[in-house]
Design an enzyme around this catalytic site. Structure first.
Site, mmCIF file in Angstrom:
data_model
loop_
_atom_site.group_PDB
_atom_site.id
_atom_site.type_symbol
_atom_site.label_atom_id
_atom_site.label_comp_id
_atom_site.label_asym_id
_atom_site.label_seq_id
_atom_site.Cartn_x
_atom_site.Cartn_y
_atom_site.Cartn_z
ATOM 1 N N SER A 1 0.856 -1.183 0.000
ATOM 2 C CA SER A 1 0.000 0.000 0.000
ATOM 3 C C SER A 1 0.892 1.232 0.000
ATOM 4 O O SER A 1 2.035 1.190 0.463
ATOM 5 C CB SER A 1 -0.887 0.010 1.250
ATOM 6 O OG SER A 1 -1.541 1.265 1.406
ATOM 7 N N TYR B 1 -1.224 -0.590 10.489
ATOM 8 C CA TYR B 1 -1.285 -1.079 9.111
ATOM 9 C C TYR B 1 -0.044 -0.639 8.335
ATOM 10 O O TYR B 1 0.570 -1.437 7.618
ATOM 11 C CB TYR B 1 -2.558 -0.537 8.450
ATOM 12 C CG TYR B 1 -2.849 -1.074 7.075
ATOM 13 C CD1 TYR B 1 -3.198 -2.400 6.881
ATOM 14 C CD2 TYR B 1 -2.801 -0.237 5.961
ATOM 15 C CE1 TYR B 1 -3.483 -2.885 5.612
ATOM 16 C CE2 TYR B 1 -3.086 -0.714 4.689
ATOM 17 C CZ TYR B 1 -3.425 -2.041 4.513
ATOM 18 O OH TYR B 1 -3.699 -2.520 3.260
#
Length: 321
Positions: free
Chosen positions: A170, A182
């Site tokens: 990401s 994350y």
């Protein structure tokens, strides 16, 4: 002078790479197997359908094989001459990974095992002190160790057939904005991939990283967060340091970002397919909006203090007290 020569050399290498990608033919999918993790929904689900329709033999790993996503894949499989198999695959469970490997080995098509797509992942929201150690361990096990676990299991097959490994990362690997847990796992998996990519070149195995921008509306990986639930889960020490208004404002800010996510997950799937089928796949595929790419560029080129200034400004609308 040296700078000019270096830039010319880089431009020449880029031109040769582009010509190589254009001149070579794309892969023939028939008779090649691909295993995908995290196929219950999102990118993994879309990719399993796409690869099956392209002619690959697809092993679609689902955490919940009785769920709606798995059932849809099973309906697709019923019309596909046995080329799509849905299997239970919890990437945190070594037994599941070993069972997946045995299933693949027992149903390998003529051209063998071509690709492993490490797509499974989870996301959440919360400042560092709001999250328990158990949550950090869970996220590390799914997002980082889960990908490593499946990779180690399938490396012998990938080396044998000179296949491809694709990892889902990401752009959030470059910066943290309300979901540091994350970001941490994605930054870690990128470094694992960087080492693996270099090590696998001598075996003819190619490794690619997919870096989506905000596709929250497409994947549903991050549902809207509830400030009330967050507050109720905080320890007394954390409640003493924060207040409900601050938590509410942070939740509102994060939910506004989630609501702006692109609903078109097929843009990311296009990159995943290219990583599996291109004669010269990229090391990294950044699939993001222009403003997201600009933010990554700032992270890469400017001092950390500059990035901290921009992010702190974005988060400075509400004070603790």
């Amino acid at each position: 002078m040296w700078v000019t020569a270096l830039l010319l050399l880089l431009l020449l290498l880029l031109l040769l790479l582009l010509l190589g990608r254009r001149g070579a033919s794309r892969l023939e999918p028939a008779g090649r197997a691909v295993l995908i993790t995290g196929c219950d929904s999102g990118f993994g689900h879309l990719l399993a359908l796409r690869l099956h329709r392209l002619g690959f033999t697809v092993f679609a790993g689902c955490l919940c094989p009785g769920g709606a996503g798995a059932r849809r894949l099973q309906r697709e499989a019923a019309a596909g001459a046995g080329r799509l198999r849905v299997l239970r695959l919890d990437v945190t469970c070594g037994r599941d990974v070993q069972a997946a490997k045995e299933l693949v080995l027992s149903h390998l098509p003529d051209r063998g095992f071509w690709g492993l797509v490490n797509n499974a992942g989870i996301s959440t929201f919360g400042e560092t002190g709001w999250l328990s150690m158990e949550k950090y361990e869970k996220f590390t096990d799914v997002n980082l160790l889960g990908s490593i676990r499946t990779t180690l299991a399938f490396l012998p097959l990938l080396r044998k057939y000179k296949g491809r490994i694709v990892f889902m990362s990401s752009i959030i690997a470059y910066f943290a904005l309300g979901n540091g847990i994350y970001s941490m796992t994605k930054a870690a998996i990128e470094k694992f991939c960087d080492a693996l990519r270099l090590e696998m070149k001598k075996f003819g195995v190619q490794v690619s990283i997919i870096q989506p921008g905000n596709y929250a509306r497409s994947t549903k990986i991050q549902p809207p967060v509830s400030a009330e639930e967050i507050w109720n889960e905080l320890s007394e020490e954390e409640k003493a340091a924060y207040n409900k208004e601050y938590v509410q404002e942070r939740a509102n800010f994060f939910n506004s970002i989630v609501s702006e996510g692109s609903p078109n997950g097929n843009e990311v799937v296009d990159a995943m397919v290219d990583a599996l089928m291109s004669p010269a796949p990229k090391a990294r595929y950044m699939v993001a909006r222009l403003k997201e790419k600009a933010l990554v560029l700032v992270c890469a080129l400017f001092p950390t203090a500059v990035m901290d200034f921009f992010l702190s400004y974005a988060l400075s609308k509400v004070k603790l007290r």
